[in-house]
Scaffold this motif. Structure first.
Motif, PDB file in Angstrom:
ATOM      1  N   PRO A 252       1.476  11.147   0.559  1.00  0.00           N
ATOM      2  CA  PRO A 252       0.704  11.598  -0.596  1.00  0.00           C
ATOM      3  C   PRO A 252       1.592  11.734  -1.829  1.00  0.00           C
ATOM      4  O   PRO A 252       2.708  12.255  -1.757  1.00  0.00           O
ATOM      5  CB  PRO A 252       0.169  12.971  -0.147  1.00  0.00           C
ATOM      6  CG  PRO A 252       1.149  13.427   0.889  1.00  0.00           C
ATOM      7  CD  PRO A 252       1.639  12.206   1.577  1.00  0.00           C
ATOM      8  N   VAL A 253       1.132  11.225  -2.942  1.00  0.00           N
ATOM      9  CA  VAL A 253       1.826  11.370  -4.215  1.00  0.00           C
ATOM     10  C   VAL A 253       0.812  11.802  -5.265  1.00  0.00           C
ATOM     11  O   VAL A 253      -0.393  11.577  -5.108  1.00  0.00           O
ATOM     12  CB  VAL A 253       2.530  10.073  -4.658  1.00  0.00           C
ATOM     13  CG1 VAL A 253       3.646   9.696  -3.699  1.00  0.00           C
ATOM     14  CG2 VAL A 253       1.543   8.934  -4.805  1.00  0.00           C
ATOM     15  N   VAL A 254       1.307  12.399  -6.340  1.00  0.00           N
ATOM     16  CA  VAL A 254       0.439  12.840  -7.424  1.00  0.00           C
ATOM     17  C   VAL A 254       0.777  12.041  -8.672  1.00  0.00           C
ATOM     18  O   VAL A 254       1.910  12.065  -9.160  1.00  0.00           O
ATOM     19  CB  VAL A 254       0.607  14.347  -7.699  1.00  0.00           C
ATOM     20  CG1 VAL A 254      -0.220  14.759  -8.920  1.00  0.00           C
ATOM     21  CG2 VAL A 254       0.182  15.162  -6.491  1.00  0.00           C
ATOM     22  N   THR A 255      -0.216  11.322  -9.190  1.00  0.00           N
ATOM     23  CA  THR A 255      -0.042  10.530 -10.401  1.00  0.00           C
ATOM     24  C   THR A 255      -0.841  11.156 -11.538  1.00  0.00           C
ATOM     25  O   THR A 255      -1.603  12.108 -11.336  1.00  0.00           O
ATOM     26  CB  THR A 255      -0.511   9.079 -10.180  1.00  0.00           C
ATOM     27  OG1 THR A 255      -1.946   9.040 -10.202  1.00  0.00           O
ATOM     28  CG2 THR A 255      -0.013   8.533  -8.844  1.00  0.00           C
ATOM     29  N   VAL A 256      -0.698  10.587 -12.728  1.00  0.00           N
ATOM     30  CA  VAL A 256      -1.412  11.145 -13.887  1.00  0.00           C
ATOM     31  C   VAL A 256      -2.911  10.895 -13.814  1.00  0.00           C
ATOM     32  O   VAL A 256      -3.678  11.474 -14.597  1.00  0.00           O
ATOM     33  CB  VAL A 256      -0.841  10.592 -15.210  1.00  0.00           C
ATOM     34  CG1 VAL A 256       0.587  11.058 -15.413  1.00  0.00           C
ATOM     35  CG2 VAL A 256      -0.940   9.070 -15.258  1.00  0.00           C
ATOM     36  N   THR A 257      -3.344  10.050 -12.876  1.00  0.00           N
ATOM     37  CA  THR A 257      -4.783   9.827 -12.696  1.00  0.00           C
ATOM     38  C   THR A 257      -5.298  10.433 -11.399  1.00  0.00           C
ATOM     39  O   THR A 257      -6.456  10.223 -11.043  1.00  0.00           O
ATOM     40  CB  THR A 257      -5.118   8.322 -12.728  1.00  0.00           C
ATOM     41  OG1 THR A 257      -4.344   7.638 -11.734  1.00  0.00           O
ATOM     42  CG2 THR A 257      -4.831   7.733 -14.098  1.00  0.00           C
ATOM     43  N   GLY A 258      -4.451  11.197 -10.704  1.00  0.00           N
ATOM     44  CA  GLY A 258      -4.905  11.881  -9.502  1.00  0.00           C
ATOM     45  C   GLY A 258      -3.997  11.661  -8.311  1.00  0.00           C
ATOM     46  O   GLY A 258      -2.990  10.954  -8.390  1.00  0.00           O
TER      47      GLY A 258
ATOM     48  N   PRO B 205       1.778  17.397 -12.365  1.00  0.00           N
ATOM     49  CA  PRO B 205       3.072  16.732 -12.193  1.00  0.00           C
ATOM     50  C   PRO B 205       3.241  16.213 -10.774  1.00  0.00           C
ATOM     51  O   PRO B 205       2.767  16.815  -9.813  1.00  0.00           O
ATOM     52  CB  PRO B 205       4.075  17.849 -12.489  1.00  0.00           C
ATOM     53  CG  PRO B 205       3.351  19.110 -12.125  1.00  0.00           C
ATOM     54  CD  PRO B 205       1.909  18.854 -12.490  1.00  0.00           C
ATOM     55  N   GLY B 206       3.958  15.077 -10.649  1.00  0.00           N
ATOM     56  CA  GLY B 206       4.209  14.490  -9.346  1.00  0.00           C
ATOM     57  C   GLY B 206       5.595  14.764  -8.803  1.00  0.00           C
ATOM     58  O   GLY B 206       5.900  14.400  -7.667  1.00  0.00           O
ATOM     59  N   PHE B 207       6.447  15.407  -9.610  1.00  0.00           N
ATOM     60  CA  PHE B 207       7.780  15.798  -9.154  1.00  0.00           C
ATOM     61  C   PHE B 207       8.354  16.821 -10.130  1.00  0.00           C
ATOM     62  O   PHE B 207       7.741  17.114 -11.166  1.00  0.00           O
ATOM     63  CB  PHE B 207       8.708  14.586  -9.009  1.00  0.00           C
ATOM     64  CG  PHE B 207       9.066  13.888 -10.299  1.00  0.00           C
ATOM     65  CD1 PHE B 207      10.337  14.016 -10.851  1.00  0.00           C
ATOM     66  CD2 PHE B 207       8.147  13.082 -10.955  1.00  0.00           C
ATOM     67  CE1 PHE B 207      10.674  13.363 -12.029  1.00  0.00           C
ATOM     68  CE2 PHE B 207       8.473  12.416 -12.131  1.00  0.00           C
ATOM     69  CZ  PHE B 207       9.740  12.557 -12.668  1.00  0.00           C
TER      70      PHE B 207
ATOM     71  N   GLY C 138       5.892  21.322  -2.448  1.00  0.00           N
ATOM     72  CA  GLY C 138       6.340  20.093  -1.802  1.00  0.00           C
ATOM     73  C   GLY C 138       6.807  19.036  -2.777  1.00  0.00           C
ATOM     74  O   GLY C 138       7.126  17.909  -2.376  1.00  0.00           O
ATOM     75  N   LEU C 139       6.867  19.365  -4.080  1.00  0.00           N
ATOM     76  CA  LEU C 139       7.332  18.411  -5.080  1.00  0.00           C
ATOM     77  C   LEU C 139       8.833  18.148  -4.917  1.00  0.00           C
ATOM     78  O   LEU C 139       9.623  19.073  -4.725  1.00  0.00           O
ATOM     79  CB  LEU C 139       7.081  18.932  -6.495  1.00  0.00           C
ATOM     80  CG  LEU C 139       5.624  19.026  -6.957  1.00  0.00           C
ATOM     81  CD1 LEU C 139       5.554  19.669  -8.333  1.00  0.00           C
ATOM     82  CD2 LEU C 139       4.969  17.649  -6.978  1.00  0.00           C
ATOM     83  N   THR C 140       9.221  16.906  -5.032  1.00  0.00           N
ATOM     84  CA  THR C 140      10.620  16.511  -4.974  1.00  0.00           C
ATOM     85  C   THR C 140      11.333  16.922  -6.257  1.00  0.00           C
ATOM     86  O   THR C 140      10.745  16.918  -7.338  1.00  0.00           O
ATOM     87  CB  THR C 140      10.732  14.991  -4.774  1.00  0.00           C
ATOM     88  OG1 THR C 140      10.131  14.655  -3.525  1.00  0.00           O
ATOM     89  CG2 THR C 140      12.166  14.519  -4.795  1.00  0.00           C
ATOM     90  N   ILE C 141      12.613  17.245  -6.137  1.00  0.00           N
ATOM     91  CA  ILE C 141      13.441  17.656  -7.269  1.00  0.00           C
ATOM     92  C   ILE C 141      14.326  16.483  -7.676  1.00  0.00           C
ATOM     93  O   ILE C 141      15.166  16.028  -6.888  1.00  0.00           O
ATOM     94  CB  ILE C 141      14.328  18.857  -6.900  1.00  0.00           C
ATOM     95  CG1 ILE C 141      13.464  20.027  -6.417  1.00  0.00           C
ATOM     96  CG2 ILE C 141      15.204  19.266  -8.079  1.00  0.00           C
ATOM     97  CD1 ILE C 141      14.250  21.073  -5.638  1.00  0.00           C
ATOM     98  N   ALA C 142      14.151  15.973  -8.887  1.00  0.00           N
ATOM     99  CA  ALA C 142      15.016  14.928  -9.427  1.00  0.00           C
ATOM    100  C   ALA C 142      15.888  15.559 -10.503  1.00  0.00           C
ATOM    101  O   ALA C 142      15.377  16.041 -11.511  1.00  0.00           O
ATOM    102  CB  ALA C 142      14.189  13.785 -10.009  1.00  0.00           C
TER     103      ALA C 142
ATOM    104  N   ALA D 102       8.861   5.842  -1.836  1.00  0.00           N
ATOM    105  CA  ALA D 102       7.663   6.471  -1.277  1.00  0.00           C
ATOM    106  C   ALA D 102       8.030   7.714  -0.481  1.00  0.00           C
ATOM    107  O   ALA D 102       7.337   8.741  -0.544  1.00  0.00           O
ATOM    108  CB  ALA D 102       6.911   5.479  -0.393  1.00  0.00           C
ATOM    109  N   MET D 103       9.124   7.641   0.270  1.00  0.00           N
ATOM    110  CA  MET D 103       9.583   8.807   1.018  1.00  0.00           C
ATOM    111  C   MET D 103      10.126   9.881   0.085  1.00  0.00           C
ATOM    112  O   MET D 103       9.870  11.073   0.263  1.00  0.00           O
ATOM    113  CB  MET D 103      10.653   8.385   2.027  1.00  0.00           C
ATOM    114  CG  MET D 103      10.141   7.507   3.150  1.00  0.00           C
ATOM    115  SD  MET D 103      11.456   7.017   4.292  1.00  0.00           S
ATOM    116  CE  MET D 103      11.901   8.626   4.979  1.00  0.00           C
TER     117      MET D 103
END
Length: 333
Positions: free
Chosen positions: A24-30, A157-159, A189-193, A322-323
């Motif tokens: 699962p990922v979160v984009t600006v369109t959902g 936000p996705g990350f 669960g958001l990844t940290i960049a 993706a991971m």
């Protein structure tokens, strides 16, 4: 019409028949699931404004102008079948979720935006309010953006995008940002960049995460290409964090050498690649925008000629991102 060169390249990138799963990922369109067919650009920029947190305003640019300036660069990715485009511009440096949503709809490319704060350059891009908040209070703001959307856009936000100056120990503000990112990860669960650069600033960040109970697998070491000590890459991979070589839009030969070495050392499964390209700068009258295509037009042919396989390229541009960006709370074991 797709020419033979582009057809071959897409055949290299889209490798059907391998093990398939969805993250699962979160984009600006959902929200959606990113499977192992989607090609990623994992660190790019549509717009960046370096004026500073105390001066930045969306009145510095016209959104429609930026849209029409940048859309051709995203549309140029269609022939490479790009599925995901990670926009790494953080708050107070030009993050504009609504602009990204409009570009995503128009181009057909799924775009990720972020929450967080950018501490590098001696806190020039940190808003005044952040100095008075605790790490917990900062994290609550970022968690709210994830759950309710950014401002009144409804876009999530996705990350998490943060940044530190490469020091050990870290600047106190940067230490607080990393702690806030760890707390946010555990709730979302958001990844940290993290814009980090040389590895000197990497180790204290990983320690903060581990102290908070977060696995290094939830962390992307951004601008890792700036590190010259190969032992640092080996140690980072052993820790489990992602190693992002994200300047491919600028110096191809450096990345060919680093990726060859990573393949020899069997580290490709921890590496991300992207251009760190673009972008529209509101402070410039004349724009000089770097396209998002160098990986496909220059780097991949060079890698394939030097012994990289379809599986290697698929690992770098599909499996790993993706991971890395999949929504998943990754706790320290």
């Amino acid at each position: 019409m797709m020419n033979a060169k582009n057809f071959l390249l897409i055949a290299v990138l889209v490798c059907a028949g391998w093990t398939m799963w969805a993250q699962p990922v979160v984009t600006v369109t959902g929200s959606r699931n990113a499977d192992q067919k989607s090609i990623w650009l994992s660190h790019e920029h549509i717009l960046v404004d370096f004026i500073g947190a105390d001066k930045i305003t969306m009145n510095d640019y016209n959104r429609s102008t930026v849209f029409h300036e940048m859309l051709p660069y995203l549309s140029a990715l269609k022939k490479y079948q790009i599925g995901y485009f990670v926009d790494a511009t953080p708050p107070f440096l030009g993050r504009d979720p609504e602009l990204l949503r409009q570009l995503s709809v128009a181009s057909g490319v799924s775009i990720l935006t972020n929450t967080g704060l950018y501490g590098a350059q001696q806190n020039k891009f940190i808003p005044a309010y952040a100095f008075d908040l605790t790490a917990q209070e900062l994290s609550e703001r970022w968690i709210k953006e994830y759950r309710q959307g950014i401002d009144d856009t409804g876009i999530r936000p996705g990350f998490i995008k943060i940044s530190v100056d490469p020091k050990d120990p870290l600047d106190p503000m940067h230490e607080k940002i990393v702690k806030a990112a760890a707390l946010t990860h555990l709730e979302t669960g958001l990844t940290i960049a993290s814009h980090t650069g040389k590895a000197l600033g990497l180790w204290p960040q990983l320690q903060i995460l581990k102290n908070a109970g977060v696995s290094p697998a939830a962390f992307i070491w951004v601008h890792a290409q700036n590190e010259s000590d190969t032992d640092a890459y080996i140690k980072a991979a052993e820790e489990g964090c992602w190693i992002s070589l994200d300047g491919v839009g600028w110096k191809t030969e450096l990345y060919v050498e680093k990726l060859r070495w990573a393949k020899e050392m069997d580290l490709l499964d921890r590496v991300l690649i992207s251009h760190d390209a673009g972008w529209y700068d509101p402070q410039k009258e004349e724009q000089s925008i770097q396209p998002f295509t160098n990986i496909f037009e220059v780097l991949i042919p060079r890698l394939m000629a030097s012994g990289f396989t379809r599986r290697d390229i698929h690992q770098l541009l599909t499996v790993n991102p993706a991971m890395a960006f999949g929504i998943d709370v990754r706790k320290r074991e």
